[in-house]
Design an enzyme around this catalytic site. Structure first.
Site, PDB file in Angstrom:
ATOM      1  N   THR A   6     -13.395   3.576  -6.876  1.00 10.77           N
ATOM      2  CA  THR A   6     -13.498   3.191  -5.874  1.00 10.77           C
ATOM      3  C   THR A   6     -12.741   3.867  -4.745  1.00 10.77           C
ATOM      4  O   THR A   6     -12.891   4.593  -3.886  1.00 10.77           O
ATOM      5  CB  THR A   6     -13.908   1.691  -5.779  1.00 10.77           C
ATOM      6  OG1 THR A   6     -14.663   1.215  -6.558  1.00 10.77           O
ATOM      7  CG2 THR A   6     -14.371   1.479  -4.274  1.00 10.77           C
ATOM      8  N   ALA A  17       0.153  13.834  11.480  1.00 12.30           N
ATOM      9  CA  ALA A  17       0.811  14.116  10.700  1.00 12.30           C
ATOM     10  C   ALA A  17       1.737  15.210  10.919  1.00 12.30           C
ATOM     11  O   ALA A  17       3.248  15.236  10.518  1.00 12.30           O
ATOM     12  CB  ALA A  17       0.511  13.781   9.266  1.00 12.30           C
ATOM     13  N   ARG A  43     -10.112   9.614 -16.210  1.00  7.10           N
ATOM     14  CA  ARG A  43     -10.771   9.307 -17.428  1.00  7.10           C
ATOM     15  C   ARG A  43     -11.636  10.236 -17.584  1.00  7.10           C
ATOM     16  O   ARG A  43     -11.994  10.822 -19.023  1.00  7.10           O
ATOM     17  CB  ARG A  43     -11.127   7.932 -17.646  1.00  7.10           C
ATOM     18  CG  ARG A  43     -10.138   7.079 -17.985  1.00  7.10           C
ATOM     19  CD  ARG A  43     -10.531   5.844 -18.836  1.00  7.10           C
ATOM     20  NE  ARG A  43      -9.802   4.602 -18.140  1.00  7.10           N
ATOM     21  CZ  ARG A  43     -10.395   3.538 -18.086  1.00  7.10           C
ATOM     22  NH1 ARG A  43     -11.557   3.353 -18.309  1.00  7.10           N
ATOM     23  NH2 ARG A  43      -9.477   2.579 -17.633  1.00  7.10           N
ATOM     24  N   GLU A  60       0.751  -0.420   1.699  1.00  8.01           N
ATOM     25  CA  GLU A  60      -0.109  -1.123   2.987  1.00  8.01           C
ATOM     26  C   GLU A  60      -1.357  -1.431   2.289  1.00  8.01           C
ATOM     27  O   GLU A  60      -1.884  -2.336   2.641  1.00  8.01           O
ATOM     28  CB  GLU A  60      -0.330  -0.028   3.922  1.00  8.01           C
ATOM     29  CG  GLU A  60      -1.153  -0.673   5.367  1.00  8.01           C
ATOM     30  CD  GLU A  60      -0.519  -1.608   5.742  1.00  8.01           C
ATOM     31  OE1 GLU A  60      -0.755  -2.921   5.547  1.00  8.01           O
ATOM     32  OE2 GLU A  60       0.621  -1.586   6.660  1.00  8.01           O
ATOM     33  N   LYS A  86      -1.017 -11.166  -3.382  1.00  6.35           N
ATOM     34  CA  LYS A  86      -0.759 -10.740  -1.905  1.00  6.35           C
ATOM     35  C   LYS A  86       0.111 -11.762  -1.085  1.00  6.35           C
ATOM     36  O   LYS A  86       0.996 -11.065  -0.455  1.00  6.35           O
ATOM     37  CB  LYS A  86      -2.109 -10.455  -1.347  1.00  6.35           C
ATOM     38  CG  LYS A  86      -3.022  -9.402  -2.099  1.00  6.35           C
ATOM     39  CD  LYS A  86      -4.417  -9.807  -1.311  1.00  6.35           C
ATOM     40  CE  LYS A  86      -5.362  -8.679  -2.174  1.00  6.35           C
ATOM     41  NZ  LYS A  86      -6.881  -9.020  -1.647  1.00  6.35           N
ATOM     42  N   GLY A 128     -12.887  -2.714  -0.202  1.00 13.50           N
ATOM     43  CA  GLY A 128     -14.143  -1.570  -0.163  1.00 13.50           C
ATOM     44  C   GLY A 128     -13.201  -0.096  -0.057  1.00 13.50           C
ATOM     45  O   GLY A 128     -12.019  -0.166   0.087  1.00 13.50           O
TER      46      GLY A 128
END
Lengths: 440, 440
Positions: free
Chosen positions: A13, A33, A45, A133, A209, A306
């Site tokens: 994901t 950047a 995989r 992050e 976290k 997500g």
């Protein structure tokens, strides 16, 4: 200037999200950047699935391999992005990448909460950056805010809704008056909870976290093993309802708090006054409230999971590293916000020593003197009552619920009081205890 | 390593706050920055007041002068902090500091919104940093979040409650049903509004901040002169009340939005659905909602003004510069988030070309056909109605209020429709128009 070369470990994901966002926003990202950021090698995989995603687009510029070691040892690669998950194989891969002089970006909260100290030490010795992050609250730039935005402050506490699955479940339970098991099934059907939801619902993910936030807020090592972890699987719909009647919402909070005696590091369901902004964070959204001495309260809100929200954080780290890759390693932003030689050894308090308020629910006989017995025990344990709710028993019942909110007290006092209360003949079953934070 | 030397211009609210926080949290800040940060020279108007604050504490280590030029030309000073305010003298001071190779930290939104392009150009040519976290939303790290936290994203829009004075006034008007003038007086008495409140209540301060956010969100130059600026001084209590009945709150928003035709940059009172988290930001608090393509919506909340919240941002910039001072100037974070050679020339749209929804209030005769006339005009101007509220006239009245919420349309269509509606015999006085944003 030549593009910076990225090796991507994992194309699930988050990996696919990173690949897609980097491709879609390539021009805008390069404008920021000052240099292209190019995924030049991907370890997966399933070769065919990867080729389907990557093949048609940039053709041979991106090599797909099944052996992750080829990525972390590839001399052409500047930055390794680890989005495989798990802690053992990934630790080996990250350590090898560092040993090979590569910067690392990871979204892996478990890896950092458990092996972070070792990883950051290796990175420091080698003069490379490890950016993370994406490991806390997905796309919300909370690591950057804590580590760079609030550097003027003595941070007092951090309290966050940092697990979207449990916040979704709690929102649904409250909204629809359903019980935990029913909502969990719905959440699984909707993709908000995994087939094995243990890490989310038992608070482990939030504790990873919270461990990371505690480290960068207070300048202490990662100490996941000292975190108190309690999930929401035992939470009953009736307590959500009673809390509501008293003006509170129940949220699973990750809390890191600095006290005179030491640091509290804990994850548990928590009553919050429903007038607080953070109490109104619903569904799968995340929010982190930070209390600091100069700035006061600040809050950071957004999607905590997500594909693309997490990719947003991964790529922000890639841009940061691209911008800072040429900086003197001694003068970059330190991994854990504080200089490695300034890490504090403040202790993490055992749970019995923490101080907070409590919601207590008792099932009692509808008879004279019960309340006198209960409140006497509380007083003897130095617990004072802030609010109370006693329901009238229904017609056929001889039992009723008493709900009490306490003022601040130590956890050990509450445990002692509950033990005594449960021995009363007029009290049935166990006392339900949920912690309460004013967050003011 | 030797402490970095800071010269402070101004010792008013923010200057004194910076001095105090830096002193109080000295140890913690040094642990983060890896190097002491020392205010070694201060320029003030009133020597005695300054000595009272500074004198007893660090004695001769901090020199106090009345001539600001001594600070910006002092070869011992590494970073100049400008917290004087105003745009002309400060511009000269900042440009001189840059010419003398000093990094600059400023809280001065007006200076940057008006002269930012010139200042950043000079800084780039000289290889120094100009940092300005404190210029927008005080202690909330919104500049860092936009510029570094969301670099993966194409930012779609930014909408912020970025002026505490007006948010305090609007909250009070709604809470207590008072009119603007009454609440303004209270706000002045409480210190939430200045003696001359024009910049705040007329939206100028918010427009300075929106201009800065637009620049770093979209990579465009500062273009304050193209911002649409409308304050809250004309806002009536009755509209706050009607909005509430329709499920909306009125907030003064600074909005920067990217559309296919160009960029919208505007400040005005705005209806927001009261279910949005940002609609519940009350009192003098600030919050900025950012919509971006990968991460979705994120929000940043906190104190937007005051001595220590603003000092928090000033010092965060000092730490950033301390950490990055040795980095190659070409590879630091660009001032305006995008590389100077990648600034876009997308146009700022004139207000007539912007697209949003509208709240319209009409005072009409209580007679047949009025609504038919009004809705015909709206339809002719391609405006469709989303919701309507018509109040029953009170006993002695022959007039009533009609309130309409429109779907999205162009501002010019609404202006044309209002012109025609105001010509109707059955419509009295002016039509009240307030813009409405769904923020979804």
């Amino acid at each position: 200037m030549k593009p910076i070369k990225v090796g991507l470990l994992g194309l699930g994901t988050v990996g696919a999200g990173t690949f897609n966002v980097l491709r879609r926003n390539q021009e805008e990202i390069t404008r920021r950047a000052g240099r292209g950021i190019e995924i030049s090698m991907v370890a997966v995989r399933n070769l065919e699935k990867a080729q389907a995603l990557i093949g048609g687009v940039i053709g041979n510029a991106c090599e797909i391999v099944t052996d992750s070691m080829l990525v972390v040892t590839n001399p052409e690669i500047d930055i390794v992005v680890e989005v495989i998950g798990g802690t053992e194989l990934t630790k080996q891969l990250v350590m090898t990448a560092i040993a090979n002089g590569k910067h690392v970006v990871t979204a892996n909260k478990a890896l950092l909460a458990i092996h972070g100290n070792e990883i950051f030490k290796a990175a420091q010795d080698k003069g490379v950056m490890v950016a993370f992050e994406a490991a806390v609250a997905g796309g919300i730039p909370i690591i950057k805010s804590l580590r760079e935005g609030l550097t003027a402050n003595r941070i007092e506490w951090v309290a966050g809704i940092i697990n979207g699955t449990t916040n979704f479940i709690l929102s649904e339970m409250r909204d629809k008056g359903l019980d935990f098991a029913t909502v969990l099934k719905q959440a699984q059907a909707l993709g908000y909870a995994e087939a094995d939801p243990t890490f989310d619902i038992e608070g482990v993910d939030a504790a990873h976290k919270a461990t990371i936030m505690a480290a960068i807020a207070f300048g202490i090592p990662m100490q996941f093993d000292k975190a108190y972890v309690e999930g929401i699987s035992q939470l009953q719909a009736i307590d959500i309802n009673y809390a509501e009647q008293l003006g509170y919402r129940i949220k699973l909070l990750g809390i890191a708090k600095r006290t005179a005696k030491g640091i509290e590091l804990r994850v548990h369901p928590t009553l919050i006054p429903n007038t607080r902004l953070i109490a109104n964070v619903e569904g799968a959204m995340n929010a982190i409230l930070v209390q600091a001495d100069a700035v006061g309260a600040t809050m950071y809100y957004g999607k905590g999971a997500g594909a693309e929200p997490t990719a947003s954080a991964v790529i922000a780290d890639l841009v940061d590293i691209t911008r800072l890759a040429t900086a003197d390693p001694e003068h970059r932003v330190p991994h854990l916000a504080f200089q490695p030689n300034s890490i504090s050894q403040e202790v993490i308090l055992p749970m019995s020593e923490i101080t907070t308020s409590y919601y207590l629910r008792l099932r009692v006989a509808d008879q004279t003197g019960v309340l006198a017995d209960v409140t006497r025990i509380l007083a003897d344990c130095s617990i004072s009552i802030d609010a109370m709710l006693q329901k009238e028993p229904t017609a056929n019942e001889k039992q009723t619920d008493i709900i009490m909110l306490t003022h601040q007290t130590q956890e050990k006092n509450v445990l002692a009081a509950i033990e005594k209360i449960e021995l009363l003949n007029s009290v049935f079953g166990r006392v339900t205890k949920i912690r309460l934070e004013q967050l003011s």
